[in-house]
Design a protein around this motif. Sequence first.
Motif, PDB file in Angstrom:
ATOM      1  N   ASN A   1     -76.091-153.112 -39.667  1.00 27.63           N
ATOM      2  CA  ASN A   1     -75.364-152.522 -38.577  1.00 27.63           C
ATOM      3  C   ASN A   1     -76.382-152.497 -37.226  1.00 27.63           C
ATOM      4  O   ASN A   1     -77.606-152.417 -37.260  1.00 27.63           O
ATOM      5  CB  ASN A   1     -74.979-151.295 -38.888  1.00 27.63           C
ATOM      6  N   SER A   2     -75.596-151.915 -36.336  1.00 29.57           N
ATOM      7  CA  SER A   2     -76.596-151.949 -34.968  1.00 29.57           C
ATOM      8  C   SER A   2     -77.706-150.566 -34.856  1.00 29.57           C
ATOM      9  O   SER A   2     -78.481-150.701 -34.420  1.00 29.57           O
ATOM     10  CB  SER A   2     -75.364-151.749 -33.845  1.00 29.57           C
ATOM     11  N   ARG A   3     -77.180-149.527 -35.644  1.00 29.35           N
ATOM     12  CA  ARG A   3     -77.975-148.491 -35.597  1.00 29.35           C
ATOM     13  C   ARG A   3     -79.193-148.766 -36.252  1.00 29.35           C
ATOM     14  O   ARG A   3     -80.186-148.513 -35.687  1.00 29.35           O
ATOM     15  CB  ARG A   3     -77.361-147.216 -36.603  1.00 29.35           C
TER      16      ARG A   3
ATOM     17  N   MET B   1     -81.323-151.091 -34.021  1.00 31.95           N
ATOM     18  CA  MET B   1     -82.136-150.318 -32.847  1.00 31.95           C
ATOM     19  C   MET B   1     -82.968-149.681 -33.485  1.00 31.95           C
ATOM     20  O   MET B   1     -84.355-149.602 -32.828  1.00 31.95           O
ATOM     21  CB  MET B   1     -80.990-149.195 -32.322  1.00 31.95           C
ATOM     22  N   LEU B   2     -82.987-149.181 -34.812  1.00 27.16           N
ATOM     23  CA  LEU B   2     -84.315-148.461 -35.292  1.00 27.16           C
ATOM     24  C   LEU B   2     -85.357-149.469 -35.551  1.00 27.16           C
ATOM     25  O   LEU B   2     -86.555-149.393 -35.198  1.00 27.16           O
ATOM     26  CB  LEU B   2     -83.987-147.931 -36.573  1.00 27.16           C
TER      27      LEU B   2
END
Length: 178
Positions: free
Chosen positions: A48-50, A53-54
């Motif tokens: 996922n995008s989260r 981003m991490l």
Amino acid sequence: MTYIGITSRALLFAVFAMAVRGKAADRDSFASFVSSMTAMGLPAAFRNSRFAMLVVACEGSTAILLAIPSTLTGAIGCVMAAGQLVAFALAIQVSVRSGGDTSCRCFGASSAPLGTPHVARNLVLALCALLGAAATLAGGALTAGPLLVGGLAGLLAGFLVTRLDDLVALFTPLRSSR
């Protein structure tokens, strides 16, 4: 600080900075990175995008720590780099074993499919990171000679590592379609 510590840190800085640039240059680059994580066959929590981003934030933080001319931050950056590189190697190995056929988005767009060479590259870089951490902690004062020579050598090596798929493709003979 020794030549080994400086060279390792510069190499890893180049690798992680290019990785961040390749994944976060624009929305399309980031979207391609997120979709490649899905294509790799990773567990849902990592697709996922989260989480993407991490990953980019960790890579960016590592690059910053490696660039700070301090023994402690340099050693921490090297250890963080080693941990991430081992995690990336494991993720790529999961993809290879599951039969995933996604291209490498390690440094942005690439047509080379993920494979054992990518696992090996990350594990070799992880060893360089651990060697860099040890050399950074054992090294002496930062002086201009080692900084210049080791820094330039590491940056050049890092650039070559990030372009490895392109270099292999450049020197691989074309196959005839007879």
